[in-house]
Design a protein around this motif. Structure first.
Motif, mmCIF file in Angstrom:
data_model
loop_
_atom_site.group_PDB
_atom_site.id
_atom_site.type_symbol
_atom_site.label_atom_id
_atom_site.label_comp_id
_atom_site.label_asym_id
_atom_site.label_seq_id
_atom_site.Cartn_x
_atom_site.Cartn_y
_atom_site.Cartn_z
ATOM 1 N N ASP A 166 0.836 -1.201 0.000
ATOM 2 C CA ASP A 166 0.000 0.000 0.000
ATOM 3 C C ASP A 166 0.872 1.253 0.000
ATOM 4 O O ASP A 166 2.096 1.174 -0.072
ATOM 5 C CB ASP A 166 -0.904 -0.012 1.240
ATOM 6 N N ARG A 167 0.223 2.392 0.113
ATOM 7 C CA ARG A 167 0.964 3.650 0.162
ATOM 8 C C ARG A 167 1.946 3.647 1.327
ATOM 9 O O ARG A 167 1.666 3.133 2.399
ATOM 10 C CB ARG A 167 -0.008 4.822 0.319
ATOM 11 N N ILE A 168 3.099 4.238 1.093
ATOM 12 C CA ILE A 168 4.125 4.285 2.126
ATOM 13 C C ILE A 168 3.698 5.247 3.234
ATOM 14 O O ILE A 168 3.155 6.324 2.975
ATOM 15 C CB ILE A 168 5.473 4.732 1.521
ATOM 16 N N ASP A 169 3.945 4.834 4.438
ATOM 17 C CA ASP A 169 3.674 5.665 5.614
ATOM 18 C C ASP A 169 4.802 6.699 5.741
ATOM 19 O O ASP A 169 5.738 6.520 6.519
ATOM 20 C CB ASP A 169 3.589 4.763 6.855
ATOM 21 N N TYR A 170 4.678 7.783 4.956
ATOM 22 C CA TYR A 170 5.755 8.781 4.939
ATOM 23 C C TYR A 170 5.862 9.538 6.261
ATOM 24 O O TYR A 170 6.965 9.948 6.658
ATOM 25 C CB TYR A 170 5.551 9.762 3.782
ATOM 26 N N VAL A 171 4.743 9.735 6.952
ATOM 27 C CA VAL A 171 4.805 10.426 8.239
ATOM 28 C C VAL A 171 5.633 9.599 9.227
ATOM 29 O O VAL A 171 6.538 10.113 9.902
ATOM 30 C CB VAL A 171 3.397 10.687 8.794
#
Length: 557
Positions: free
Chosen positions: A205-210
Motif C-alpha cells: 500500500d501507500r508508504i507511511d511517509y509520516v
C-alpha cells in the motif's frame, strides 16, 4: 544468458538459478560500506596532520557518515520495497561512489565531512537493499546459509579496509583511501544488472511517509546526541538532540500503533525472538566498534606499527569470523539460535575481559587471542540474529526488515564508539596526569598531551626535537661553559622526552584495560538479558505461527 536480468524474482516458479552469483554482488556492496569506516581508522592520522583537524573535526569526519546512514535506512528500505529493491541498490552504489570521488578531491575538513555524509546516504540505500534482495532471491531453506556468508563478508571488510588503506598510504596520501570503494562499486553496479534479478513487494500500500519522517527525526537526533554528548559535553546542542530524540520516538511509536499500514509495526518488538535478536546485534556492535576504535590506536601509536602493518595484524579477527560463521551454520539448525547467540556473546565478553590484562609492556602477541575469540564470537552470534530479524517480516517488507537489522547494528556501533571512546579518553587523560605528576612539564603541554594518544606522542617528540636542537647548538658553541650548560639542558630534555613517551604509552594501555573492563561488563549484562529473551528451539520451531500471521496480514500469497 541474458545480458540484463529483467524478470522479477517474484514471478519465477523455481529458485533463481544464479542466486549464488547474485549473493556475490550483494556481498561486494556490503564490503564497501564496512570498508569505508575501517579504512578511515588507519588514514585518520595522516588526514589530521594534512588538514589540521581538531579532535572535533576528526570525530565528525568519522561520524558524518553515520548520521544519515542510520537515520535514513528505514524510510529508504520501505521505498525500495515498494518501487525497486535493485533500483535502490544501484542508486545507492552511484551515490556512494560519487561521495567517494568527492572525498578524494576534498581539501578541507568541511568538504571531507560533506563527502562522508553523501557516502552515508548511499550506504542507507545499499544496506537494506542487500538484505532484502538476499531474502527475496533465496528460498527459505537456503536463506540462513546465504546470510551467514553475508555476515562473514562484514568480518572480512573489518580487516580488509585497514590492509588496503595501509598499502595505499605507503606511496599515496590519505585521499587515495576514498578511491578503494570506487572500482568495487563500479563492478557491483554493472554486475547488479547482469546477476541480480529485479524485486519489489508483490503487494504494498501507500508508504507511511509520516512514520518514515518521524523515524528519520528520532534516529538522526539520537545518533547526533550519542556523538555530541560524550565527546564534546552536554551543551545546548546535545541536550536539544536528546529532547528531540525522545519526543520523536514517542511520536513515532504512537503514530505507528494507530496507522493501519505502518512503516514499521512496533508490535513486533513484543516478540522475544525479534527483540532479543535486535538487542544482541546492537550490543555486539557496541563492543566490536568500540574495541576496534581503541585497538587500532594502540597498534599504531603505542606499538608503533604503520597503517599497513596495523591492518595485517587485524587479519586474525577476519579469519576467525569465517570460522565462527561456519560453526554457526552447522550448530544453529541443530541446537537453536538461543545457544549459538549466547555462546557468541559469552565469547565476546571473554575477549574484552582478556584485554583488561593489557599494560605498558604488552606486545602484539597479547592481542592475538582476544582478536581470534572476538572474531569467532561475531561469526557465531550475528548471522542467526540477522536471519531471525529478516524472518519476522513478510515478503512485502523485506527492505524494512533489512533496515531494522542495520539500524540496530549502526546504533550499537555509534554507542560503542561514543561510550567506550569517551571513557577511553577520560581514563587516558587521568592516567597521564597521574604518571606525569611532579614533572616539570608545562601545563599547556600536559593539556595538549591529554587530548589524545597521538597528541601525547607529538608532545614527547617535540620535547625530543628541542633536546636535539640544544645538543646541536652545544656542539657548535666555542664557549666551554655555555656548551656544558646546553648539553645539560639537552640531556635533561632527552630524559624528559623518554619519560613522556613511556608515560603516554603506559597511560593509554591502562585506559585500554579499563575501557575493556567496562565493555565486558556491558556485554556480559546484555548476554544475560538476551539469553532470557531468546526462546528455546530451532529456528523453524520457534515462531512459525507469527510468520504465517504476518504473511497473511500483508496480503502476500
Amino acid at each position: 544468458m541474458r545480458l540484463v536480468m529483467t524478470e522479477p524474482v517474484e514471478r519465477t516458479d523455481r529458485p533463481y538459478a544464479r542466486r549464488w552469483w547474485a549473493l556475490l554482488v550483494l556481498c561486494l556492496s556490503l564490503l564497501i560500506i564496512v570498508m569505508a569506516n575501517t579504512a578511515l581508522t588507519v588514514a585518520a592520522p595522516d588526514m589530521t596532520r594534512d588538514l589540521g583537524l581538531s579532535s572535533a573535526d576528526l570525530q565528525w569526519v568519522i561520524d558524518g557518515y553515520t548520521v544519515p546512514y542510520a537515520a535514513l535506512m528505514l524510510l529508504l528500505g520501505a521505498i525500495g520495497d515498494k518501487y525497486s529493491r535493485r533500483g535502490a541498490l544501484v542508486l545507492g552504489l552511484l551515490v556512494f561512489g560519487g561521495g567517494a570521488v568527492f572525498g578524494y578531491l576534498a581539501d578541507s575538513a568541511a568538504t571531507v565531512i560533506a563527502a562522508r555524509a553523501v557516502m552515508g546516504v548511499g550506504a542507507a540505500l545499499i544496506m537494506p537493499a542487500t538484505l532484502s534482495l538476499l531474502a527475496a532471491t533465496f528460498p527459505r531453506a537456503e536463506r540462513a546459509k546465504a546470510i551467514t556468508l553475508w555476515t562473514a563478508t562484514a568480518g572480512l571488510a573489518i580487516a580488509a579496509g585497514p590492509v588496503v588503506a595501509g598499502a595505499l598510504l605507503k606511496h599515496h596520501g590519505w585521499a587515495s583511501t576514498f578511491l578503494i570503494n570506487v572500482p568495487i562499486a563500479a563492478v557491483a553496479l554493472v554486475a547488479a544488472f547482469v546477476l541480480v534479478p529485479p524485486s519489489k513487494a508483490g503487494h504494498h500500500d501507500r508508504i507511511d511517509y509520516v512514520g518514515g519522517l518521524l523515524s528519520v527525526l528520532w534516529v538522526g537526533a539520537l545518533v547526533y546526541m550519542i556523538i555530541e554528548g560524550p565527546h564534546f559535553g552536554w551543551d545546548a546542542k546535545a541536550v536539544t538532540a536528546a529532547v528531540v530524540a525522545g519526543a520523536g520516538l514517542v511520536a513515532f511509536v504512537l503514530w505507528e500503533l494507530r496507522h493501519p499500514r505502518p512503516i514499521l509495526d512496533v508490535r513486533r518488538f513484543t516478540s522475544r525472538r525479534f527483540a532479543g535478536s535486535n538487542l544482541a546485534v546492537a550490543l555486539f556492535f557496541l563492543a566490536v566498534f568500540g574495541a576496534f576504535y581503541y585497538l587500532t590506536q594502540h597498534l599504531q601509536f603505542v606499538l608503533g606499527y604503520d597503517a599497513l602493518a596495523t591492518g595485517v595484524r587485524m587479519l586474525p579477527l577476519a579469519g576467525a569470523v569465517f570460522v565462527g560463521s561456519a560453526l554457526t551454520g552447522y550448530l544453529t539448525p541443530r541446537v537453536g539460535m538461543k545457544w549459538t547467540v549466547t555462546a557468541g556473546m559469552v565469547g565476546g565478553t571473554a575477549a574484552l575481559a582478556l584485554l583488561t590484562r593489557v599494560d605498558g609492556a604488552s606486545s602484539y602477541g597479547d592481542f592475538v587471542a582476544p582478536l581470534i575469540i572476538l572474531g569467532l564470537a561475531i561469526g557465531l552470534a550475528l548471522s542467526p540474529c540477522t536471519d531471525a530479524i529478516m524472518g519476522a517480516f513478510p515478503e512485502s517488507e523485506l527492505g524494512v526488515g533489512g533496515a531494522v537489522n542495520d539500524t540496530s547494528l549502526e546504533l550499537g556501533g555509534s554507542l560503542g564508539i561514543a561510550i567506550l571512546g569517551s571513557l577511553l579518553s577520560t581514563s587516558y587523560s587521568g592516567h597521564l596526569s597521574d604518571a606525569t605528576a611532579g614533572s616539570k612539564l608545562p601545563a599547556d603541554a600536559l593539556s595538549t598531551a591529554q587530548d589524545s594518544v597521538g597528541a601525547g606522542y607529538a608532545v614527547a617528540q617535540g620535547i625530543g626535537d628541542k633536546a636535539r636542537q640544544l645538543a646541536a647548538q652545544a656542539a657548535h658553541t666555542t664557549d666551554p661553559q655555555q656548551a656544558a650548560q646546553l648539553k645539560a639542558q639537552a640531556t635533561q630534555l632527552a630524559q624528559g622526552a623518554g619519560q613522556m613517551k613511556d608515560a603516554v604509552g603506559s597511560s593509554f594501555a591502562d585506559a585500554v584495560a579499563h575501557t575493556s573492563l567496562v565493555g565486558a561488563v556491558i556485554l556480559g549484562a546484555g548476554t544475560l538479558l538476551v539469553a532470557f529473551l531468546l526462546p528455546r528451539g530451532t529456528a523453524r520451531e520457534e515462531e512459525p505461527a507469527q510468520e504465517v500471521k504476518d504473511l497473511v496480514g500483508s496480503g502476500v500469497n
